[in-house]
Design a protein around this motif. Structure first.
Motif, mmCIF file in Angstrom:
data_model
loop_
_atom_site.group_PDB
_atom_site.id
_atom_site.type_symbol
_atom_site.label_atom_id
_atom_site.label_comp_id
_atom_site.label_asym_id
_atom_site.label_seq_id
_atom_site.Cartn_x
_atom_site.Cartn_y
_atom_site.Cartn_z
ATOM 1 N N TYR A 259 1.023 -0.769 -0.103
ATOM 2 C CA TYR A 259 -0.167 -0.036 -0.079
ATOM 3 C C TYR A 259 0.871 1.455 -0.088
ATOM 4 O O TYR A 259 1.785 1.509 1.185
ATOM 5 N N TRP A 260 1.106 1.778 -1.021
ATOM 6 C CA TRP A 260 1.925 3.135 -0.992
ATOM 7 C C TRP A 260 1.078 3.983 0.103
ATOM 8 O O TRP A 260 2.178 5.014 0.014
ATOM 9 N N SER A 261 0.111 4.171 0.242
ATOM 10 C CA SER A 261 -0.246 5.430 1.140
ATOM 11 C C SER A 261 -0.106 5.304 2.458
ATOM 12 O O SER A 261 0.793 6.069 3.196
ATOM 13 N N VAL A 262 0.003 3.855 2.830
ATOM 14 C CA VAL A 262 0.602 4.063 3.982
ATOM 15 C C VAL A 262 2.683 3.470 4.672
ATOM 16 O O VAL A 262 3.465 4.432 5.405
ATOM 17 N N GLU A 263 2.843 3.548 3.005
ATOM 18 C CA GLU A 263 4.333 3.717 2.606
ATOM 19 C C GLU A 263 4.777 5.091 3.234
ATOM 20 O O GLU A 263 5.879 5.024 3.288
ATOM 21 N N ASN A 264 4.032 5.981 2.623
ATOM 22 C CA ASN A 264 4.723 7.138 2.150
ATOM 23 C C ASN A 264 3.548 7.756 2.879
ATOM 24 O O ASN A 264 2.552 8.757 2.361
ATOM 25 N N PRO A 265 2.972 8.404 4.511
ATOM 26 C CA PRO A 265 2.017 8.757 4.712
ATOM 27 C C PRO A 265 2.052 10.180 4.950
ATOM 28 O O PRO A 265 0.874 11.122 4.698
ATOM 29 N N PHE A 266 3.321 10.624 4.855
ATOM 30 C CA PHE A 266 3.731 12.393 4.888
ATOM 31 C C PHE A 266 2.787 12.811 3.775
ATOM 32 O O PHE A 266 2.152 14.140 3.147
ATOM 33 N N LEU A 267 3.295 11.995 2.667
ATOM 34 C CA LEU A 267 3.449 13.039 0.607
ATOM 35 C C LEU A 267 2.045 12.813 0.852
ATOM 36 O O LEU A 267 1.401 13.542 0.176
ATOM 37 N N TYR A 268 1.513 11.397 1.019
ATOM 38 C CA TYR A 268 -0.366 10.504 0.933
ATOM 39 C C TYR A 268 -1.452 12.172 1.512
ATOM 40 O O TYR A 268 -2.372 12.197 0.433
ATOM 41 N N THR A 269 -0.524 12.173 2.480
ATOM 42 C CA THR A 269 -1.814 12.713 3.473
ATOM 43 C C THR A 269 -1.869 13.939 2.743
ATOM 44 O O THR A 269 -3.004 15.184 2.303
ATOM 45 N N TRP A 270 -0.593 14.585 2.533
ATOM 46 C CA TRP A 270 -0.551 16.361 1.673
ATOM 47 C C TRP A 270 -1.297 16.101 0.680
ATOM 48 O O TRP A 270 -1.607 17.559 0.236
ATOM 49 N N LEU A 271 -0.739 15.337 -0.424
ATOM 50 C CA LEU A 271 -1.344 15.128 -1.846
ATOM 51 C C LEU A 271 -3.444 14.929 -1.496
ATOM 52 O O LEU A 271 -4.492 15.908 -1.911
ATOM 53 N N TRP A 272 -3.377 14.862 -0.313
ATOM 54 C CA TRP A 272 -5.107 14.991 0.009
ATOM 55 C C TRP A 272 -5.479 15.844 0.610
ATOM 56 O O TRP A 272 -6.366 17.372 0.423
ATOM 57 N N ILE A 273 -4.736 16.703 1.090
ATOM 58 C CA ILE A 273 -4.516 18.159 1.308
ATOM 59 C C ILE A 273 -5.203 19.191 0.716
ATOM 60 O O ILE A 273 -5.744 20.081 -0.058
ATOM 61 N N ILE A 274 -4.500 19.134 -0.169
ATOM 62 C CA ILE A 274 -3.388 19.970 -1.619
ATOM 63 C C ILE A 274 -5.166 19.212 -2.414
ATOM 64 O O ILE A 274 -6.355 20.570 -3.164
ATOM 65 N N GLY A 275 -5.621 18.022 -2.696
ATOM 66 C CA GLY A 275 -6.733 18.045 -3.500
ATOM 67 C C GLY A 275 -7.853 18.228 -3.207
ATOM 68 O O GLY A 275 -8.861 19.472 -3.981
ATOM 69 N N ILE A 276 -7.989 18.162 -1.077
ATOM 70 C CA ILE A 276 -9.575 19.244 -1.067
ATOM 71 C C ILE A 276 -9.707 20.086 -0.873
ATOM 72 O O ILE A 276 -10.944 20.606 -1.894
ATOM 73 N N VAL A 277 -8.533 21.090 -1.205
ATOM 74 C CA VAL A 277 -8.704 22.297 -1.396
ATOM 75 C C VAL A 277 -9.021 22.719 -2.367
ATOM 76 O O VAL A 277 -9.102 23.923 -2.680
ATOM 77 N N VAL A 278 -8.460 22.230 -3.702
ATOM 78 C CA VAL A 278 -7.854 22.869 -5.162
ATOM 79 C C VAL A 278 -9.625 21.766 -5.488
ATOM 80 O O VAL A 278 -10.046 23.372 -6.436
ATOM 81 N N VAL A 279 -10.211 21.277 -4.949
ATOM 82 C CA VAL A 279 -11.362 20.844 -5.764
ATOM 83 C C VAL A 279 -12.964 21.473 -5.041
ATOM 84 O O VAL A 279 -13.448 22.249 -5.109
#
Length: 294
Positions: A259-279
């Motif tokens: 699971y790439w998400s749990v292997e890179n939790p900081f990066l994956y969470t930041w991608l979600w933060i940016i995605g939520i704000v942009v969308v």
């Protein structure tokens, strides 16, 4: 103009007096810009919290209750997690859950304004829709700092410790504030679409509460059934909790499978933060503007 009695009469009267004062000020002086207007709205929200302290129950009582409940009631049954104790594992999840619930605060504020018809006054004032929403966002971001501070203190009292360096811990706290900012826009969207505070609580509870449990907030996800584990692994609340544990140097269990998400939790969470704000931000602004036309 008819005002609902859902909030106290004194608070509503103060709101109206403040808005009338703003009307008089606008007539005497030119507008000071959207940033100033946003801060005026934010200050109104902060004054509301001061005069109606029951609004802060979700930011004060609830975090303390969850920390004590899971640390002393469930912690004894779960035991140690990995190489550390359950209380250190727990705090990342408690932080994550409370940050997610930031959406409720701004959604309730907007729904109350609509129910009390204060949006009619906002429309008559020389302020932009962006300033109103920005003010709500600032007020709720500042409000989100309160439970973060309270949980940090309570966590230290029950045995939680920051085992990492200063920069790693600071990155974890910055991540929490950034995720709270993203959740504010989900709250704006929810408060713009659902017209009543009761509806906000119902819809928000059904949508957000289960997500905080299908995650690594309180228990490791590895023992979960396969499909449920996959959902939990890609759940941004899981990676937020894991990233906070990583940032604070707290224990966390590895998840079997790739699971790439749990292997890179900081990066994956930041991608979600940016995605939520942009969308969500432009959609929320559009939804709020349409709600003013009704």
């Amino acid at each position: 103009m008819t005002i609902s009695t859902s909030t106290s009469a004194d608070a509503i009267s103060t709101d109206i007096d403040g808005l009338l004062a703003t009307d008089r000020e606008a007539a005497l002086h030119p507008p000071k810009g959207p940033l100033h207007d946003a801060w005026v709205i934010a200050r109104r929200g902060l004054v509301h919290m001061k005069r109606q302290p029951e609004q802060l129950s979700d930011a004060t009582v609830q975090p303390i209750m969850f920390v004590l409940l899971f640390a002393y009631v469930f912690g004894g049954a779960i035991g140690d997690v990995g190489e550390g104790n359950y209380r250190e594992f727990l705090m990342g999840g408690i932080f994550a859950q409370t940050i997610v619930f930031t959406a409720f605060g701004v959604a309730m504020s907007l729904a109350n304004d609509r129910k009390n018809q204060l949006v009619d006054r906002f429309r008559s004032l020389p302020v932009s829709t962006g300033a109103v929403l920005g003010g709500h966002a600032v007020a709720n971001i500042l409000k989100a700092l309160l439970p973060i501070a309270i949980m940090s203190v309570v966590g230290l009292l029950v045995g939680w410790r920051i085992q990492s360096g200063v920069l790693d811990a600071l990155n974890a706290y910055v991540l929490m504030v950034a995720f709270a900012f993203a959740m504010v826009w989900i709250g704006v969207l929810l408060g713009s679409v659902v017209p009543t505070p009761e509806g906000v609580m119902g819809v928000g509870f059904v949508a957000l509460f289960p997500m905080t449990f299908i995650a690594s907030t309180f228990v490791p996800i590895d023992p979960m059934p396969g499909p449920l584990k996959a959902v939990a692994a890609w759940n941004p609340i899981t990676t937020l909790a894991d990233a906070l544990r990583q940032g604070f140097g707290n224990p966390n269990l590895e998840v079997s499978g790739s699971y790439w998400s749990v292997e890179n939790p900081f990066l994956y969470t930041w991608l979600w933060i940016i995605g939520i704000v942009v969308v969500c931000a432009p959609i929320a602004v559009r939804a709020y503007s349409k709600s003013l036309e009704k």
